[in-house]
Design a protein around this motif. Structure first.
Motif, PDB file in Angstrom:
ATOM      1  N   ILE A  19       3.504  19.340   9.331  1.00  0.00           N
ATOM      2  CA  ILE A  19       3.894  18.020   8.856  1.00  0.00           C
ATOM      3  C   ILE A  19       5.207  18.158   8.086  1.00  0.00           C
ATOM      4  N   PRO A  20       6.237  17.428   8.520  1.00  0.00           N
ATOM      5  CA  PRO A  20       7.517  17.545   7.809  1.00  0.00           C
ATOM      6  C   PRO A  20       7.460  16.832   6.456  1.00  0.00           C
ATOM      7  N   ILE A  21       8.095  17.407   5.480  1.00  0.00           N
ATOM      8  CA  ILE A  21       8.148  16.824   4.145  1.00  0.00           C
ATOM      9  C   ILE A  21       9.396  15.967   4.059  1.00  0.00           C
ATOM     10  N   GLU A  22       9.186  14.667   3.855  1.00  0.00           N
ATOM     11  CA  GLU A  22      10.305  13.742   3.755  1.00  0.00           C
ATOM     12  C   GLU A  22      10.394  13.270   2.309  1.00  0.00           C
ATOM     13  N   THR A  23      11.523  13.466   1.720  1.00  0.00           N
ATOM     14  CA  THR A  23      11.727  13.024   0.344  1.00  0.00           C
ATOM     15  C   THR A  23      12.777  11.941   0.307  1.00  0.00           C
ATOM     16  N   ASP A  24      12.593  11.040  -0.634  1.00  0.00           N
ATOM     17  CA  ASP A  24      13.561   9.964  -0.827  1.00  0.00           C
ATOM     18  C   ASP A  24      14.333  10.284  -2.100  1.00  0.00           C
ATOM     19  N   LYS A  25      15.624  10.410  -1.974  1.00  0.00           N
ATOM     20  CA  LYS A  25      16.448  10.780  -3.128  1.00  0.00           C
ATOM     21  C   LYS A  25      16.531   9.655  -4.160  1.00  0.00           C
ATOM     22  N   ARG A  26      16.278   8.419  -3.741  1.00  0.00           N
ATOM     23  CA  ARG A  26      16.372   7.293  -4.668  1.00  0.00           C
ATOM     24  C   ARG A  26      15.113   7.143  -5.530  1.00  0.00           C
ATOM     25  N   PHE A  27      14.013   7.787  -5.149  1.00  0.00           N
ATOM     26  CA  PHE A  27      12.769   7.678  -5.916  1.00  0.00           C
ATOM     27  C   PHE A  27      12.782   8.726  -7.024  1.00  0.00           C
ATOM     28  N   THR A  28      13.077   8.273  -8.226  1.00  0.00           N
ATOM     29  CA  THR A  28      13.178   9.187  -9.363  1.00  0.00           C
ATOM     30  C   THR A  28      12.030   8.923 -10.327  1.00  0.00           C
ATOM     31  N   GLY A  29      12.030   9.642 -11.429  1.00  0.00           N
ATOM     32  CA  GLY A  29      10.993   9.477 -12.439  1.00  0.00           C
ATOM     33  C   GLY A  29      11.028   8.113 -13.096  1.00  0.00           C
ATOM     34  N   GLU A  30      12.237   7.558 -13.255  1.00  0.00           N
ATOM     35  CA  GLU A  30      12.356   6.229 -13.856  1.00  0.00           C
ATOM     36  C   GLU A  30      11.724   5.161 -12.972  1.00  0.00           C
ATOM     37  N   VAL A  31      11.899   5.302 -11.665  1.00  0.00           N
ATOM     38  CA  VAL A  31      11.305   4.344 -10.737  1.00  0.00           C
ATOM     39  C   VAL A  31       9.780   4.452 -10.777  1.00  0.00           C
TER      40      VAL A  31
END
Length: 119
Positions: free
Chosen positions: A60-72
């Protein structure tokens, strides 16, 4: 003559008994073998046909969203917390119990007994 007839019937009874017991125990063994071996294979084949093979975790490929941060994440969790807290209104803890008036019923009356004395 009577003893010969009785012995023949007794022998016939034993044959029926042994035949019946053999059939029952054979059926039980057959069912146990089916549930132990054949049913899991059938369920596995059904799962493969309907859903396909299971993927391994490494496939399963790991897809990360760079815009999803701790503040969000903090903003989302705060919004969910406030929404769930808002759903529960404050209720008072006063419980009122009113006694129900019992209606008269001739079915529960003891004067109409089922046993009446005969005069």
């Amino acid at each position: 003559m009577f003893t010969k007839l009785y012995i023949d019937q007794l022998d016939e009874g034993y044959v029926i008994l042994i035949t019946g017991l053999t059939i029952v125990f054979f059926a039980l063994l057959l069912l146990a073998a089916f549930f132990k071996f054949a049913l899991p294979v059938m369920l596995y084949i059904y799962k493969i046909i309907t859903k396909g093979r299971d993927k391994k975790i490494k496939d399963i490929p790991i897809e990360t969203d760079k815009r999803f941060t701790g503040e969000v994440a903090a903003a989302i969790s705060t919004a969910i917390h406030l929404y769930l807290k808002e759903q529960h209104d404050s209720e008072n803890a006063v419980l009122t119990i009113k006694q129900a008036r019992k209606m008269y019923s001739p079915w529960s009356s003891k004067i109409y007994g089922t046993h009446q004395s005969l005069k």
